[in-house]
Design a protein around this motif. Sequence first.
Motif, PDB file in Angstrom:
ATOM      1  N   LEU A  84       4.382   7.298  12.103  1.00  0.00           N
ATOM      2  CA  LEU A  84       5.524   6.802  11.331  1.00  0.00           C
ATOM      3  C   LEU A  84       5.223   6.866   9.845  1.00  0.00           C
ATOM      4  CD1 LEU A  84       6.352   3.613  13.419  1.00  0.00           C
ATOM      5  CD2 LEU A  84       7.561   5.809  13.468  1.00  0.00           C
ATOM      6  N   GLU A  85       3.998   6.493   9.489  1.00  0.00           N
ATOM      7  CA  GLU A  85       3.603   6.481   8.077  1.00  0.00           C
ATOM      8  C   GLU A  85       2.090   6.468   7.972  1.00  0.00           C
ATOM      9  OE1 GLU A  85       3.731   6.731   4.147  1.00  0.00           O
ATOM     10  OE2 GLU A  85       5.555   6.739   5.349  1.00  0.00           O
ATOM     11  N   ILE A  86       1.604   7.219   7.022  1.00  0.00           N
ATOM     12  CA  ILE A  86       0.208   7.157   6.619  1.00  0.00           C
ATOM     13  C   ILE A  86       0.223   7.054   5.101  1.00  0.00           C
ATOM     14  CG2 ILE A  86       0.033   9.673   6.724  1.00  0.00           C
ATOM     15  CD1 ILE A  86      -2.968   9.352   7.283  1.00  0.00           C
ATOM     16  N   SER A  87      -0.449   6.051   4.578  1.00  0.00           N
ATOM     17  CA  SER A  87      -0.465   5.821   3.134  1.00  0.00           C
ATOM     18  C   SER A  87      -1.836   5.319   2.714  1.00  0.00           C
ATOM     19  CB  SER A  87       0.580   4.773   2.726  1.00  0.00           C
ATOM     20  OG  SER A  87       1.878   5.272   2.846  1.00  0.00           O
ATOM     21  N   GLY A 131      -5.468   1.410   2.817  1.00  0.00           N
ATOM     22  CA  GLY A 131      -4.725   2.503   3.435  1.00  0.00           C
ATOM     23  C   GLY A 131      -4.401   2.132   4.866  1.00  0.00           C
ATOM     24  N   PHE A 132      -3.442   2.854   5.442  1.00  0.00           N
ATOM     25  CA  PHE A 132      -3.081   2.574   6.830  1.00  0.00           C
ATOM     26  C   PHE A 132      -2.420   3.798   7.459  1.00  0.00           C
ATOM     27  CE2 PHE A 132       0.822   1.660   4.583  1.00  0.00           C
ATOM     28  CZ  PHE A 132       1.802   2.167   5.415  1.00  0.00           C
ATOM     29  N   LEU A 133      -2.406   3.796   8.771  1.00  0.00           N
ATOM     30  CA  LEU A 133      -1.626   4.731   9.569  1.00  0.00           C
ATOM     31  C   LEU A 133      -0.962   3.904  10.649  1.00  0.00           C
ATOM     32  CD1 LEU A 133      -2.558   8.218  10.910  1.00  0.00           C
ATOM     33  CD2 LEU A 133      -1.476   6.534  12.394  1.00  0.00           C
ATOM     34  N   SER A 134       0.369   3.939  10.705  1.00  0.00           N
ATOM     35  CA  SER A 134       1.143   3.246  11.733  1.00  0.00           C
ATOM     36  C   SER A 134       1.835   4.289  12.589  1.00  0.00           C
ATOM     37  CB  SER A 134       2.192   2.313  11.107  1.00  0.00           C
ATOM     38  OG  SER A 134       1.583   1.170  10.562  1.00  0.00           O
ATOM     39  N   ALA A 135       1.772   4.105  13.909  1.00  0.00           N
ATOM     40  CA  ALA A 135       2.324   5.091  14.833  1.00  0.00           C
ATOM     41  C   ALA A 135       3.011   4.389  16.001  1.00  0.00           C
ATOM     42  CB  ALA A 135       1.206   5.998  15.350  1.00  0.00           C
ATOM     43  N   ARG A 136       3.817   5.172  16.710  1.00  0.00           N
ATOM     44  CA  ARG A 136       4.480   4.720  17.939  1.00  0.00           C
ATOM     45  C   ARG A 136       4.295   5.777  19.005  1.00  0.00           C
ATOM     46  NH1 ARG A 136      10.121   2.467  15.718  1.00  0.00           N
ATOM     47  NH2 ARG A 136       9.455   0.345  15.297  1.00  0.00           N
ATOM     48  N   GLN A 137       4.300   5.320  20.233  1.00  0.00           N
ATOM     49  CA  GLN A 137       4.229   6.252  21.353  1.00  0.00           C
ATOM     50  C   GLN A 137       5.638   6.558  21.844  1.00  0.00           C
ATOM     51  OE1 GLN A 137       1.603   5.140  24.552  1.00  0.00           O
ATOM     52  NE2 GLN A 137       2.222   6.869  25.816  1.00  0.00           N
ATOM     53  N   TYR A 138       5.905   7.845  22.024  1.00  0.00           N
ATOM     54  CA  TYR A 138       7.162   8.330  22.600  1.00  0.00           C
ATOM     55  C   TYR A 138       6.763   9.280  23.717  1.00  0.00           C
ATOM     56  CZ  TYR A 138       9.454   6.584  18.387  1.00  0.00           C
ATOM     57  OH  TYR A 138       9.911   5.781  17.367  1.00  0.00           O
ATOM     58  N   GLY A 139       6.788   8.812  24.940  1.00  0.00           N
ATOM     59  CA  GLY A 139       6.376   9.656  26.058  1.00  0.00           C
ATOM     60  C   GLY A 139       4.936  10.115  25.868  1.00  0.00           C
ATOM     61  N   TRP A 162      -3.940   1.580  12.235  1.00  0.00           N
ATOM     62  CA  TRP A 162      -5.313   1.534  11.746  1.00  0.00           C
ATOM     63  C   TRP A 162      -5.283   1.340  10.242  1.00  0.00           C
ATOM     64  CZ3 TRP A 162      -3.304   4.749  15.374  1.00  0.00           C
ATOM     65  CH2 TRP A 162      -3.876   4.704  16.652  1.00  0.00           C
ATOM     66  N   VAL A 163      -6.277   0.652   9.718  1.00  0.00           N
ATOM     67  CA  VAL A 163      -6.370   0.452   8.285  1.00  0.00           C
ATOM     68  C   VAL A 163      -7.702   0.993   7.770  1.00  0.00           C
ATOM     69  CG1 VAL A 163      -4.792  -1.515   8.070  1.00  0.00           C
ATOM     70  CG2 VAL A 163      -7.194  -1.931   8.611  1.00  0.00           C
ATOM     71  N   ILE A 204       0.848  -1.199   0.000  1.00  0.00           N
ATOM     72  CA  ILE A 204       0.000   0.000   0.000  1.00  0.00           C
ATOM     73  C   ILE A 204       0.879   1.244   0.000  1.00  0.00           C
ATOM     74  CG2 ILE A 204      -1.643   1.336   1.380  1.00  0.00           C
ATOM     75  CD1 ILE A 204      -2.813  -1.410   2.290  1.00  0.00           C
ATOM     76  N   GLU A 205       1.940   1.226   0.799  1.00  0.00           N
ATOM     77  CA  GLU A 205       2.854   2.370   0.850  1.00  0.00           C
ATOM     78  C   GLU A 205       3.517   2.602  -0.511  1.00  0.00           C
ATOM     79  OE1 GLU A 205       6.528   4.114   3.551  1.00  0.00           O
ATOM     80  OE2 GLU A 205       5.661   2.173   4.065  1.00  0.00           O
ATOM     81  N   ARG A 206       3.937   1.524  -1.172  1.00  0.00           N
ATOM     82  CA  ARG A 206       4.546   1.672  -2.504  1.00  0.00           C
ATOM     83  C   ARG A 206       3.541   2.232  -3.512  1.00  0.00           C
ATOM     84  NH1 ARG A 206       6.883  -3.049  -0.826  1.00  0.00           N
ATOM     85  NH2 ARG A 206       5.403  -4.351  -1.948  1.00  0.00           N
ATOM     86  N   SER A 207       2.307   1.770  -3.438  1.00  0.00           N
ATOM     87  CA  SER A 207       1.272   2.284  -4.331  1.00  0.00           C
ATOM     88  C   SER A 207       1.031   3.771  -4.068  1.00  0.00           C
ATOM     89  CB  SER A 207      -0.027   1.490  -4.146  1.00  0.00           C
ATOM     90  OG  SER A 207      -1.060   2.045  -4.921  1.00  0.00           O
ATOM     91  N   ALA A 208       0.949   4.147  -2.815  1.00  0.00           N
ATOM     92  CA  ALA A 208       0.723   5.550  -2.453  1.00  0.00           C
ATOM     93  C   ALA A 208       1.857   6.431  -2.954  1.00  0.00           C
ATOM     94  CB  ALA A 208       0.577   5.686  -0.944  1.00  0.00           C
TER      95      ALA A 208
END
Length: 178
Positions: A82-85, A68-76, A57-58, A19-23
Amino acid sequence: MTFSIRPARPEEAGLLPAIERSAAKAFLAVPALAWLAQADGLPPAVHVGCIAHGLCWVAVDGRDQPVGFLSARQYGADLHVLEISVAHPAQGRGLGRSLLAAAHEGAARLPGLARITLTTFRTVGWNGPFYARAGFRLLPPAAQDARLAGLLRDEEAGGFPPGSRCAMVRDVILAGGT
């Protein structure tokens, strides 16, 4: 066609790089960034970690297939995107905004999260201007913590044109409006 947003499932992690490559095909319209259409995306292992923490989330089509997706990380106190595509054929249908809304709702439910951060291109229409319309604001260098400043340095060292990237932030509005 109808779409919906839901948490990603572990078995879907391997689908997200495609999906990221397509985006990334959208970058073919920006000559200085066309090389991104051939760049590697986040590895499936990164998505696996995001999914395991409930931070991926997809957007799915009517057959429940991710587009599509959104990937995230928690920092404090930050939820960092990290990426939304969104796959190229599904772009322009509000899925990016819907994914951001899902991440915001998820962040509002997690104790201690105060804001959502990301790094992006300043002027590419579906980057900085898009996030500004979604409630993000530019975070000037003087207001960036070491993590965000380091990410921007690393991105420039990795080939992004100098000064083309920025950090953006959106405050998390907690349930009940506080």
